[in-house]
Design a protein around this motif. Structure first.
Motif, mmCIF file in Angstrom:
data_model
loop_
_atom_site.group_PDB
_atom_site.id
_atom_site.type_symbol
_atom_site.label_atom_id
_atom_site.label_comp_id
_atom_site.label_asym_id
_atom_site.label_seq_id
_atom_site.Cartn_x
_atom_site.Cartn_y
_atom_site.Cartn_z
ATOM 1 N N ARG A 1 -44.735 68.724 -50.714
ATOM 2 C CA ARG A 1 -45.969 68.774 -51.564
ATOM 3 C C ARG A 1 -46.962 67.602 -50.897
ATOM 4 O O ARG A 1 -48.062 67.832 -50.766
ATOM 5 C CB ARG A 1 -45.982 68.696 -52.934
ATOM 6 C CG ARG A 1 -45.468 69.910 -53.563
ATOM 7 C CD ARG A 1 -45.260 69.727 -55.156
ATOM 8 N NE ARG A 1 -44.555 70.910 -55.726
ATOM 9 C CZ ARG A 1 -44.715 72.191 -55.588
ATOM 10 N NH1 ARG A 1 -45.522 72.524 -54.689
ATOM 11 N NH2 ARG A 1 -43.809 73.009 -56.259
ATOM 12 N N ARG A 2 -46.404 66.243 -50.848
ATOM 13 C CA ARG A 2 -47.314 65.266 -50.358
ATOM 14 C C ARG A 2 -47.766 65.539 -48.959
ATOM 15 O O ARG A 2 -49.077 65.163 -48.777
ATOM 16 C CB ARG A 2 -46.438 63.890 -50.415
ATOM 17 C CG ARG A 2 -47.210 62.639 -50.257
ATOM 18 C CD ARG A 2 -46.238 61.504 -50.486
ATOM 19 N NE ARG A 2 -45.654 61.545 -51.931
ATOM 20 C CZ ARG A 2 -44.368 61.889 -52.115
ATOM 21 N NH1 ARG A 2 -43.628 61.844 -50.776
ATOM 22 N NH2 ARG A 2 -43.765 61.645 -53.186
ATOM 23 N N LEU B 1 -48.167 68.294 -47.487
ATOM 24 C CA LEU B 1 -49.327 69.461 -47.520
ATOM 25 C C LEU B 1 -50.493 69.458 -48.464
ATOM 26 O O LEU B 1 -51.435 70.159 -48.657
ATOM 27 C CB LEU B 1 -48.554 70.911 -48.022
ATOM 28 C CG LEU B 1 -47.441 71.398 -46.976
ATOM 29 C CD1 LEU B 1 -46.786 72.477 -47.462
ATOM 30 C CD2 LEU B 1 -48.292 71.783 -45.685
ATOM 31 N N LEU B 2 -50.144 68.303 -49.325
ATOM 32 C CA LEU B 2 -51.424 67.978 -50.330
ATOM 33 C C LEU B 2 -51.426 69.089 -51.274
ATOM 34 O O LEU B 2 -52.466 69.442 -51.914
ATOM 35 C CB LEU B 2 -52.754 67.609 -49.617
ATOM 36 C CG LEU B 2 -52.983 66.182 -48.798
ATOM 37 C CD1 LEU B 2 -54.299 66.154 -48.331
ATOM 38 C CD2 LEU B 2 -52.538 64.942 -49.607
ATOM 39 N N ASP B 3 -50.237 69.526 -51.654
ATOM 40 C CA ASP B 3 -50.116 70.646 -52.642
ATOM 41 C C ASP B 3 -50.206 70.145 -54.055
ATOM 42 O O ASP B 3 -48.965 70.280 -54.567
ATOM 43 C CB ASP B 3 -49.075 71.557 -52.238
ATOM 44 C CG ASP B 3 -49.039 73.002 -53.017
ATOM 45 O OD1 ASP B 3 -49.875 73.454 -53.646
ATOM 46 O OD2 ASP B 3 -47.750 73.322 -53.034
ATOM 47 N N LYS B 4 -51.203 70.122 -54.618
ATOM 48 C CA LYS B 4 -51.441 69.411 -55.787
ATOM 49 C C LYS B 4 -52.288 70.157 -56.602
ATOM 50 O O LYS B 4 -53.352 70.538 -55.918
ATOM 51 C CB LYS B 4 -51.435 67.968 -56.094
ATOM 52 C CG LYS B 4 -52.561 67.325 -55.256
ATOM 53 C CD LYS B 4 -52.547 66.076 -54.700
ATOM 54 C CE LYS B 4 -53.463 65.281 -53.802
ATOM 55 N NZ LYS B 4 -53.416 64.075 -53.854
ATOM 56 N N GLU C 1 -54.969 69.459 -58.359
ATOM 57 C CA GLU C 1 -56.338 69.006 -58.347
ATOM 58 C C GLU C 1 -57.106 69.271 -56.711
ATOM 59 O O GLU C 1 -58.139 69.274 -56.849
ATOM 60 C CB GLU C 1 -56.612 67.413 -58.391
ATOM 61 C CG GLU C 1 -55.601 66.683 -57.472
ATOM 62 C CD GLU C 1 -54.189 66.449 -58.171
ATOM 63 O OE1 GLU C 1 -53.776 65.308 -57.869
ATOM 64 O OE2 GLU C 1 -53.730 66.981 -59.124
ATOM 65 N N ALA C 2 -56.276 69.550 -55.905
ATOM 66 C CA ALA C 2 -56.614 69.812 -54.637
ATOM 67 C C ALA C 2 -56.769 71.241 -54.301
ATOM 68 O O ALA C 2 -57.334 71.730 -53.325
ATOM 69 C CB ALA C 2 -55.488 69.175 -53.517
ATOM 70 N N ASN C 3 -56.126 72.116 -55.078
ATOM 71 C CA ASN C 3 -55.993 73.761 -55.174
ATOM 72 C C ASN C 3 -57.032 74.317 -56.209
ATOM 73 O O ASN C 3 -56.393 74.750 -57.218
ATOM 74 C CB ASN C 3 -54.763 74.311 -55.285
ATOM 75 C CG ASN C 3 -53.866 73.726 -54.109
ATOM 76 O OD1 ASN C 3 -54.269 73.465 -53.052
ATOM 77 N ND2 ASN C 3 -52.548 73.582 -54.468
ATOM 78 N N THR D 1 -42.964 73.400 -43.368
ATOM 79 C CA THR D 1 -44.436 73.681 -43.534
ATOM 80 C C THR D 1 -44.911 74.774 -42.708
ATOM 81 O O THR D 1 -45.589 75.628 -43.053
ATOM 82 C CB THR D 1 -45.304 72.367 -42.550
ATOM 83 O OG1 THR D 1 -44.726 71.144 -43.528
ATOM 84 C CG2 THR D 1 -46.834 72.261 -42.500
#
Length: 148
Positions: A12-13, A15-18, A20-22, A73
């Motif tokens: 997740r870190r 891919l910035l899969d959080k 607030e980013a999605n 990824t």
């Protein structure tokens, strides 16, 4: 399920899969189960990539964290591309055009790029392991990195 050397949080870190980013999907893109399954699938792929090295890697002891991370990824992005392509619908209303699932091409390109890097590095690692096994070599002064 077995515990991989990389965690769901690591993926997740990267891919910035959080949430607030999605902003368009209002949450994370991949479930924990998706990421765990991707780890298994990538290691299965690693095990069948030539050349054979005489042993089978498992999720618990796969030694190359970065290699696993880029493989996972690529695997996730390629899967997302299939989903995006099969659910793509462009529509317009009152002069406004909306294409909320039009990311298949970018996911495909990114996924294929990561997957190619994974395949290339996997082959290089396996060739190196085979040469060291054949020659009984001393190995690299760089080693295979720390054991996590």
């Amino acid at each position: 399920m077995a515990t991989a050397k990389i965690t769901v949080a690591d993926v997740r870190r990267f891919l910035l899969d959080k949430p607030e980013a999605n902003t368009l999907i209002d949450g994370v893109r991949w479930t924990d189960e998706d990421i765990d399954k991707a780890c298994i699938d990538v290691i299965d792929a690693y095990n069948v990539i030539p050349p054979p090295v005489g042993f089978v890697q498992t999720v618990e002891q796969f030694p190359l964290r970065y290699l696993l991370l880029i493989g996972v990824t690529g695997h996730l992005l390629r899967g997302a591309a299939v989903s995006e392509a099969s659910n793509q619908l462009t529509y317009s209303a009152e002069g406004v055009q909306v294409a909320d699932r039009d990311r298949a091409q970018i996911f495909t390109e990114l996924g294929n790029s990561f997957w190619k890097d994974f395949l290339d590095m996997s082959k290089q690692v396996k060739i190196s392991q085979n040469v060291n096994a054949l020659l009984g070599g001393k190995g690299s002064e760089y080693g295979w990195g720390p054991s996590y």
